[in-house]
Design a protein around this motif. Sequence first.
Motif, PDB file in Angstrom:
ATOM      1  N   TRP A 410     -15.332   2.121   9.968  1.00  8.27           N
ATOM      2  CA  TRP A 410     -15.858   2.391   8.675  1.00  8.27           C
ATOM      3  C   TRP A 410     -16.574   1.176   8.186  1.00  8.27           C
ATOM      4  O   TRP A 410     -16.695   0.025   8.786  1.00  8.27           O
ATOM      5  CB  TRP A 410     -14.539   2.780   7.528  1.00  8.27           C
ATOM      6  N   ALA A 411     -17.161   1.217   6.947  1.00  8.33           N
ATOM      7  CA  ALA A 411     -18.193   0.358   6.549  1.00  8.33           C
ATOM      8  C   ALA A 411     -17.679  -0.370   5.163  1.00  8.33           C
ATOM      9  O   ALA A 411     -17.155   0.287   4.346  1.00  8.33           O
ATOM     10  CB  ALA A 411     -19.719   1.067   6.457  1.00  8.33           C
ATOM     11  N   TYR A 412     -17.980  -1.642   5.389  1.00  3.50           N
ATOM     12  CA  TYR A 412     -17.909  -2.437   4.009  1.00  3.50           C
ATOM     13  C   TYR A 412     -19.329  -2.134   3.385  1.00  3.50           C
ATOM     14  O   TYR A 412     -20.310  -1.730   4.040  1.00  3.50           O
ATOM     15  CB  TYR A 412     -18.064  -3.939   4.215  1.00  3.50           C
ATOM     16  N   GLY A 413     -19.483  -2.664   2.131  1.00  2.00           N
ATOM     17  CA  GLY A 413     -20.676  -2.529   1.480  1.00  2.00           C
ATOM     18  C   GLY A 413     -20.562  -1.645  -0.080  1.00  2.00           C
ATOM     19  O   GLY A 413     -21.153  -2.114  -0.886  1.00  2.00           O
ATOM     20  N   MET A 414     -20.038  -0.737   0.134  1.00  2.00           N
ATOM     21  CA  MET A 414     -19.755   0.012  -1.063  1.00  2.00           C
ATOM     22  C   MET A 414     -18.207   1.033  -0.848  1.00  2.00           C
ATOM     23  O   MET A 414     -18.387   1.818  -0.022  1.00  2.00           O
ATOM     24  CB  MET A 414     -20.757   1.288  -1.247  1.00  2.00           C
ATOM     25  N   ASN A 415     -17.485   0.331  -1.443  1.00  2.24           N
ATOM     26  CA  ASN A 415     -16.005   0.784  -1.127  1.00  2.24           C
ATOM     27  C   ASN A 415     -15.344   1.210  -2.503  1.00  2.24           C
ATOM     28  O   ASN A 415     -15.516   0.300  -3.583  1.00  2.24           O
ATOM     29  CB  ASN A 415     -15.128  -0.150  -0.252  1.00  2.24           C
ATOM     30  N   ILE A 416     -14.636   2.144  -2.434  1.00  4.96           N
ATOM     31  CA  ILE A 416     -13.713   2.230  -3.890  1.00  4.96           C
ATOM     32  C   ILE A 416     -12.266   2.066  -3.602  1.00  4.96           C
ATOM     33  O   ILE A 416     -11.786   2.696  -2.489  1.00  4.96           O
ATOM     34  CB  ILE A 416     -14.108   3.774  -4.380  1.00  4.96           C
ATOM     35  N   PHE A 417     -11.717   1.040  -4.117  1.00  6.06           N
ATOM     36  CA  PHE A 417     -10.274   0.747  -3.858  1.00  6.06           C
ATOM     37  C   PHE A 417      -9.452   1.012  -5.077  1.00  6.06           C
ATOM     38  O   PHE A 417      -9.688   0.622  -5.954  1.00  6.06           O
ATOM     39  CB  PHE A 417     -10.271  -0.837  -3.738  1.00  6.06           C
ATOM     40  N   ASP A 418      -8.425   1.678  -4.456  1.00  3.58           N
ATOM     41  CA  ASP A 418      -7.239   1.898  -5.383  1.00  3.58           C
ATOM     42  C   ASP A 418      -6.343   0.942  -5.385  1.00  3.58           C
ATOM     43  O   ASP A 418      -5.349   0.488  -4.416  1.00  3.58           O
ATOM     44  CB  ASP A 418      -6.556   3.333  -4.815  1.00  3.58           C
ATOM     45  N   LEU A 419      -6.504   0.152  -6.534  1.00  2.00           N
ATOM     46  CA  LEU A 419      -5.829  -1.322  -6.642  1.00  2.00           C
ATOM     47  C   LEU A 419      -4.099  -0.992  -6.735  1.00  2.00           C
ATOM     48  O   LEU A 419      -3.335  -1.802  -6.345  1.00  2.00           O
ATOM     49  CB  LEU A 419      -6.207  -2.077  -7.821  1.00  2.00           C
ATOM     50  N   ASP A 420      -3.663   0.206  -7.530  1.00  2.00           N
ATOM     51  CA  ASP A 420      -2.391   0.437  -7.519  1.00  2.00           C
ATOM     52  C   ASP A 420      -1.840   0.827  -6.164  1.00  2.00           C
ATOM     53  O   ASP A 420      -0.728   0.246  -5.924  1.00  2.00           O
ATOM     54  CB  ASP A 420      -2.110   1.766  -8.550  1.00  2.00           C
ATOM     55  N   ALA A 421      -2.411   1.427  -5.413  1.00  2.00           N
ATOM     56  CA  ALA A 421      -2.000   1.797  -3.781  1.00  2.00           C
ATOM     57  C   ALA A 421      -1.848   0.404  -3.108  1.00  2.00           C
ATOM     58  O   ALA A 421      -0.953   0.431  -2.669  1.00  2.00           O
ATOM     59  CB  ALA A 421      -2.783   2.931  -3.466  1.00  2.00           C
ATOM     60  N   TRP A 422      -2.809  -0.365  -3.435  1.00  2.16           N
ATOM     61  CA  TRP A 422      -2.927  -1.493  -2.646  1.00  2.16           C
ATOM     62  C   TRP A 422      -1.720  -2.384  -2.984  1.00  2.16           C
ATOM     63  O   TRP A 422      -1.273  -3.066  -1.951  1.00  2.16           O
ATOM     64  CB  TRP A 422      -4.287  -2.254  -2.996  1.00  2.16           C
ATOM     65  N   ARG A 423      -1.527  -2.722  -4.192  1.00  2.00           N
ATOM     66  CA  ARG A 423      -0.307  -3.491  -4.543  1.00  2.00           C
ATOM     67  C   ARG A 423       1.042  -2.944  -3.887  1.00  2.00           C
ATOM     68  O   ARG A 423       1.873  -4.053  -3.930  1.00  2.00           O
ATOM     69  CB  ARG A 423      -0.084  -3.477  -5.910  1.00  2.00           C
ATOM     70  N   LYS A 424       1.070  -1.721  -3.410  1.00  2.00           N
ATOM     71  CA  LYS A 424       2.122  -1.372  -2.578  1.00  2.00           C
ATOM     72  C   LYS A 424       2.489  -1.728  -1.110  1.00  2.00           C
ATOM     73  O   LYS A 424       3.366  -1.205  -0.555  1.00  2.00           O
ATOM     74  CB  LYS A 424       2.430   0.190  -3.027  1.00  2.00           C
ATOM     75  N   THR A 425       1.165  -2.356  -0.499  1.00  2.00           N
ATOM     76  CA  THR A 425       1.214  -2.538   0.700  1.00  2.00           C
ATOM     77  C   THR A 425       1.022  -4.101   0.620  1.00  2.00           C
ATOM     78  O   THR A 425       1.210  -4.911   0.147  1.00  2.00           O
ATOM     79  CB  THR A 425      -0.150  -1.868   1.119  1.00  2.00           C
ATOM     80  N   ASN A 426       0.971  -4.337   2.122  1.00  2.00           N
ATOM     81  CA  ASN A 426       0.764  -5.843   2.683  1.00  2.00           C
ATOM     82  C   ASN A 426      -0.506  -6.129   3.360  1.00  2.00           C
ATOM     83  O   ASN A 426      -0.408  -6.951   4.339  1.00  2.00           O
ATOM     84  CB  ASN A 426       1.871  -6.421   3.638  1.00  2.00           C
ATOM     85  N   ILE A 427      -1.658  -5.431   2.855  1.00  2.00           N
ATOM     86  CA  ILE A 427      -2.839  -5.474   3.364  1.00  2.00           C
ATOM     87  C   ILE A 427      -3.188  -6.962   3.519  1.00  2.00           C
ATOM     88  O   ILE A 427      -3.857  -7.470   4.418  1.00  2.00           O
ATOM     89  CB  ILE A 427      -3.771  -4.718   2.701  1.00  2.00           C
ATOM     90  N   SER A 428      -3.167  -7.673   2.369  1.00  2.00           N
ATOM     91  CA  SER A 428      -3.744  -9.175   2.238  1.00  2.00           C
ATOM     92  C   SER A 428      -2.964 -10.150   3.297  1.00  2.00           C
ATOM     93  O   SER A 428      -3.569 -10.969   3.870  1.00  2.00           O
ATOM     94  CB  SER A 428      -3.700  -9.667   0.957  1.00  2.00           C
ATOM     95  N   LEU A 429      -1.680  -9.834   3.392  1.00  2.00           N
ATOM     96  CA  LEU A 429      -0.840 -10.794   4.362  1.00  2.00           C
ATOM     97  C   LEU A 429      -1.234 -10.289   5.756  1.00  2.00           C
ATOM     98  O   LEU A 429      -1.460 -11.246   6.607  1.00  2.00           O
ATOM     99  CB  LEU A 429       0.730 -10.318   4.142  1.00  2.00           C
ATOM    100  N   THR A 430      -1.439  -8.999   6.031  1.00  2.00           N
ATOM    101  CA  THR A 430      -2.059  -8.848   7.253  1.00  2.00           C
ATOM    102  C   THR A 430      -3.295  -9.332   7.640  1.00  2.00           C
ATOM    103  O   THR A 430      -3.603  -9.594   8.888  1.00  2.00           O
ATOM    104  CB  THR A 430      -2.057  -7.028   7.422  1.00  2.00           C
ATOM    105  N   TYR A 431      -4.123  -9.262   6.498  1.00  2.00           N
ATOM    106  CA  TYR A 431      -5.415  -9.869   6.873  1.00  2.00           C
ATOM    107  C   TYR A 431      -5.442 -11.416   7.508  1.00  2.00           C
ATOM    108  O   TYR A 431      -6.001 -11.631   8.311  1.00  2.00           O
ATOM    109  CB  TYR A 431      -6.111  -9.892   5.572  1.00  2.00           C
ATOM    110  N   TYR A 432      -4.724 -12.034   6.536  1.00  3.50           N
ATOM    111  CA  TYR A 432      -4.763 -13.597   6.901  1.00  3.50           C
ATOM    112  C   TYR A 432      -3.701 -13.757   8.268  1.00  3.50           C
ATOM    113  O   TYR A 432      -3.790 -14.776   8.951  1.00  3.50           O
ATOM    114  CB  TYR A 432      -4.121 -14.330   5.729  1.00  3.50           C
TER     115      TYR A 432
END
Length: 530
Positions: A410-432
């Motif tokens: 998928w593509a970066y550049g124009m993304n819609i992020f659901d921040l409420d759903a994001w806060r329930k995940t460990n996406i940022s920790l997985t990234y680093y």
Amino acid sequence: MQLHISPSMRQVTVLPGKGVREFIKVKVASRRLSYKMVIYSLLFMTFMFRFIFVLTAMDSIEGDTQCSSLGCIGKRLAPRMWRLESARVPEEMYEVFEETEIEQPKPGSDVPQTLEDFVAEMKSERSDAKAFALRLKEMVLVMEQRTRVAKIQEYLYRHVASSSIPKPLYCFALRLAQEHSTNAAARLQLPAPELVPALVDPSLYHFVLASDNVLAAAVVSASLVANALHPASVVLHVITDRKTYAPMQAWFALHSLAPAVVEVKALHHFDWFARGRVPVMEAMEKDRAARSQFRGGSSAIVANVSEKPVVVAAKLQALSPKYHSVMNHIRIHLPELFPSLNKVVFLDDDVVVQADLSPLWDIDLQGKVNGAVETCRGADKFVMSKRLKNYLNFSHPLISSNFEPYECAWAYGMNIFDLDAWRKTNISLTYYHWLQKNLESDLSLWQLGTLPPGLIAFHGHVHGIDPYWHMLGLGYQENTTVAEAEKVAVIHFNGRAKPWLDIAFPEIRPLWTKYLDFSDKFIRGCNIRE
């Protein structure tokens, strides 16, 4: 007993003995095919085939330089496709190609420079197969050397053109910084105090733009507001770094986008960023240290004649300043940067908005975090044919054991992020976590950029949206027509040919420049041309 067959093969005469004229005549019907006629025909054809084979073999053994009487008859009678030479020549050439070692021809050597020269030389010297193969190999080596040099020069020029700051853009930022220091209007608070509550109002449409390029940010913001059906509901959060904050603040303070609300903040203005340990900064420092292995800069990389052009291109790309910019990694911390918001649209600074984007908030992400356009299907097979194998190194066991190579990217550049759903995940920790794994693996897990670790971190958290919302590839291929680009909501100049550079594609650059006012004193004063 003697046997006589008439020339027409219609009469057979049998003589039983010497001096005796008793004979038997057998008439053969003219319109009927007898078995005897077939047998005699086969005998005759067998003899002729054997005769031609002998002549052909003699001709092949003697070669082209000698010609005996029988051999010359063989040349005239035997078709070329029957010659044994046709089967032997390719094998002999293959042996020469594989076994013969030839030194790299030096400049000025007598190696043919064009195909016409090569053919003329072969005709004039009537070379055998081995000489032909040797000469051809020399010519191919010369062509490979020239192609390699040309490719590396192209990669070097593109690296310089895309990595350097053009003089007009440098002038633009300096003039705005000077205006910020001398003009109180350029230092006005953004937004105005009465509009501050809009910054945390979840009922409005919040857009985030992270950039250290003032001119690019000006185009994104102008196109966003110009195409909004309800600009008063648009809130644009502009994030920049410390050095770009003054010119960015000056531009938006002096060029109002009302009734839209615009906020300009540098990273050090965020409480989350200012306090203690910041993962994004640690990652940038480690990344910078790892890339320090490319000592000597671009000149040393290009001077290495043992590496393939694609490897040289990758190392040159590693030196690009954009890979050292915190702006590329800051999107992974959107939940921390905007704790009061539940949904945002993140825009890169090399996009142009051409339609109202408010319907993005009506898309049901089905519990996913990231709404993005998938890049494995579409009419443009060059741009829209990307899968994980195009970004991740599946020859590495860490990648091959965790992901499927043909899974859609998928593509970066124009993304819609659901921040409420994001806060329930460990996406940022997985990234680093994966950034660290890549550093430990000598940067061998994926291609450069922030998309590959993003593909990993958001794995399983992406909801595909209609390609209408995001067209890619306008910065690295010129196959897209203006008519096609005008039909989509957001066009993305991802690639090196950014629209503010001289190497931009001239046919589609007007889609970007039409959102600039070239009569503006800062743009005109820095000779930024349409």
